[in-house]
Design a protein around this motif. Structure first.
Motif, PDB file in Angstrom:
ATOM      1  N   GLU A   1     -56.732 100.506 -42.440  1.00 16.09           N
ATOM      2  CA  GLU A   1     -55.736  99.854 -41.591  1.00 16.09           C
ATOM      3  C   GLU A   1     -55.840  98.350 -41.650  1.00 16.09           C
ATOM      4  O   GLU A   1     -54.844  97.641 -41.546  1.00 16.09           O
ATOM      5  CB  GLU A   1     -55.927 100.289 -40.131  1.00 16.09           C
ATOM      6  N   GLU A   2     -57.073  97.882 -41.731  1.00 19.00           N
ATOM      7  CA  GLU A   2     -57.303  96.441 -41.723  1.00 19.00           C
ATOM      8  C   GLU A   2     -58.482  96.121 -42.634  1.00 19.00           C
ATOM      9  O   GLU A   2     -59.312  96.992 -42.916  1.00 19.00           O
ATOM     10  CB  GLU A   2     -57.675  95.955 -40.306  1.00 19.00           C
ATOM     11  N   PHE A   3     -58.509  94.880 -43.029  1.00 16.64           N
ATOM     12  CA  PHE A   3     -59.643  94.405 -43.823  1.00 16.64           C
ATOM     13  C   PHE A   3     -60.093  93.097 -43.183  1.00 16.64           C
ATOM     14  O   PHE A   3     -59.355  92.121 -43.174  1.00 16.64           O
ATOM     15  CB  PHE A   3     -59.198  94.177 -45.269  1.00 16.64           C
ATOM     16  N   PHE A   4     -61.297  93.096 -42.641  1.00 18.58           N
ATOM     17  CA  PHE A   4     -61.795  91.895 -41.976  1.00 18.58           C
ATOM     18  C   PHE A   4     -62.810  91.196 -42.850  1.00 18.58           C
ATOM     19  O   PHE A   4     -63.659  91.833 -43.471  1.00 18.58           O
ATOM     20  CB  PHE A   4     -62.497  92.259 -40.666  1.00 18.58           C
ATOM     21  N   LEU A   5     -62.753  89.867 -42.835  1.00 22.12           N
ATOM     22  CA  LEU A   5     -63.802  89.110 -43.500  1.00 22.12           C
ATOM     23  C   LEU A   5     -64.960  88.936 -42.529  1.00 22.12           C
ATOM     24  O   LEU A   5     -64.762  88.668 -41.352  1.00 22.12           O
ATOM     25  CB  LEU A   5     -63.280  87.734 -43.920  1.00 22.12           C
ATOM     26  N   LYS A   6     -66.156  89.055 -43.064  1.00 20.66           N
ATOM     27  CA  LYS A   6     -67.336  88.823 -42.223  1.00 20.66           C
ATOM     28  C   LYS A   6     -67.629  87.326 -42.206  1.00 20.66           C
ATOM     29  O   LYS A   6     -67.421  86.647 -43.212  1.00 20.66           O
ATOM     30  CB  LYS A   6     -68.551  89.531 -42.831  1.00 20.66           C
ATOM     31  N   PRO A   7     -68.204  86.850 -41.128  1.00 23.43           N
ATOM     32  CA  PRO A   7     -68.500  87.591 -39.912  1.00 23.43           C
ATOM     33  C   PRO A   7     -67.232  87.829 -39.079  1.00 23.43           C
ATOM     34  O   PRO A   7     -66.412  86.932 -38.926  1.00 23.43           O
ATOM     35  CB  PRO A   7     -69.474  86.685 -39.153  1.00 23.43           C
ATOM     36  N   VAL A   8     -67.166  89.035 -38.568  1.00 24.40           N
ATOM     37  CA  VAL A   8     -66.015  89.428 -37.769  1.00 24.40           C
ATOM     38  C   VAL A   8     -66.064  88.690 -36.432  1.00 24.40           C
ATOM     39  O   VAL A   8     -67.134  88.451 -35.890  1.00 24.40           O
ATOM     40  CB  VAL A   8     -66.048  90.960 -37.545  1.00 24.40           C
ATOM     41  N   ARG A   9     -64.900  88.315 -35.949  1.00 26.31           N
ATOM     42  CA  ARG A   9     -64.857  87.592 -34.679  1.00 26.31           C
ATOM     43  C   ARG A   9     -64.159  88.416 -33.619  1.00 26.31           C
ATOM     44  O   ARG A   9     -63.443  89.358 -33.903  1.00 26.31           O
ATOM     45  CB  ARG A   9     -64.129  86.273 -34.863  1.00 26.31           C
TER      46      ARG A   9
END
Lengths: 230, 152
Positions: free
Chosen positions: A130-138
């Motif tokens: 559903e989503e792709f987050f870049l680390k570090p996640v906020r």
């Protein structure tokens, strides 16, 4: 039964990452947002928790990966958030397995990665993430999660279709329709009221104002360590 | 009152220094934001985990680099892990060393790798010392009835 979507504590997130630091951080982020969290350190442990027995199950000649009634998970999982680069089973492998499973495929999956690789992002989204987050996640990133989890809640609680048979662990207030009755897929019920996306239960948190939600947070460029100092 | 103000001033100055010198970056600020009454020792806990993890990875890298036939892929995977956790932690200098370190792994440059390893060790020690000082200041501020200044 109407969904009282105000409290996030009815949402349970399964977090998967081999890095203990990232696990701790994501767990904290999720708890801060009032979600229930289970954190595991590998894809195979995640599948185990979800009740999916990946390898040849001798007792099951059909080899259909499904949740067997005897060892279904105790708690419903509303979202899986997983790291990408993990030894053994990568986040992508885990994503595939979840989406290939008839019992699990409706659980939204979110991928986290420290690397901004467009091809990787596309691949994951195409596979059903559903989503792709870049680390570090906020914290702001987590605002994107609720709509995905709400979708599953609606689906689960209004169930009459065969998913219900395959998901005995769902805690519905009432068993609405008996399985024999054919159900339409479309759900004409009104949309539940959207509660404010980010609950801030604790005003005493030592934090400055959270930055505004940028619409394109998912694909934000990796900042490369900006030192922000007054 | 005076002691408290002094401590708070010290804290602010020291924090500014850490950022200015690149020991920590904005990701560290984000970690600090996650601390609250329900998790009052969060930053200290994460820092401890990080330093433990760092030590473990450094040992693994050292061992791998000592081999006759260095498995650079192995070394690289350790560096990759350290790069990830240092980034999440906001340990900017360590992260930057890891970036260089990765390049040496890719070019299979043992000497370059060893130099980076040394640098990682050095930065690890420095950061540990610095954060310990920071945490000590925090404790003193709280002990004197004050609140920890928030980063701008």
């Amino acid at each position: 039964m109407a969904i009282t979507g105000e409290s996030h504590s009815q949402f349970h997130v399964l977090a998967v990452d081999d890095s203990i630091i990232d696990r701790k951080l994501i767990e904290r982020l999720l708890k801060t947002s009032s979600y229930q969290v289970t954190a595991v350190d590998s894809g195979s442990k995640a599948l185990k928790f979800l009740g999916l027995h990946e390898e040849d199950d001798h007792s099951n000649p059909d080899r259909v990966p499904s949740v067997s009634p005897n060892d279904h998970q105790e708690v419903e999982v509303n979202l899986i958030i997983t790291g990408y680069c993990m030894p053994g089973m990568t986040g992508y492998d885990l994503l595939k397995k979840v989406k290939e499973s008839s019992s699990l495929r409706n659980i939204p999956v979110v991928i986290m990665s420290s690397e901004n690789v467009p091809a990787r992002i596309t691949r994951c989204l195409e596979e059903g993430a559903e989503e792709f987050f870049l680390k570090p996640v906020r914290l702001a990133d987590l605002n994107r999660l609720k709509p995905h989890m709400m979708k599953t809640k609606i689906k689960n609680e209004k169930l009459g279709d065969q998913e219900k048979l395959e998901k005995p662990e769902i805690q519905s207030e009432q068993q609405q329709q008996p399985p024999s009755q054919p159900q339409t897929e479309s759900q004409p019920q009104p949309q539940p009221q959207q509660s404010p996306l980010l609950q801030q239960p604790n005003n005493n948190k030592r934090k400055t104002m959270e930055e505004g939600l940028s619409p394109d947070r998912t694909r934000r460029r990796y900042n490369g360590g900006i030192t922000t100092m007054v | 009152m005076d002691v408290l103000n002094q401590l708070q001033r010290q804290y602010t100055d020291f924090t500014a220094l850490l950022y200015r010198e690149g020991f920590v970056d904005d990701n560290f600020t984000q970690v600090q934001k996650l601390q609250d009454e329900s998790s009052p020792d969060f930053v200290v806990e994460v820092a401890s985990l990080f330093f433990e993890d760092c030590e473990k990875l450094v040992n693994n890298m050292a061992e791998a680099l000592e081999q006759q036939d260095v498995d650079f892929k192995q070394v690289d995977s350790h560096v990759h892990q350290l790069k990830g956790s240092s980034s999440s932690m906001g340990a900017a200098r360590i992260k930057n060393v890891c970036i260089a370190f990765k390049t040496f792994c890719e070019t299979q440059n043992r000497d370059g790798c060893l130099r980076c390893l040394q640098q990682v060790n050095h930065e690890h020690t420095q950061l540990k010392t610095n954060l310990q000082a920071l945490f000590t200041l925090e404790r003193q501020i709280v002990a004197n009835g004050g609140s920890i200044p928030v980063m701008q």
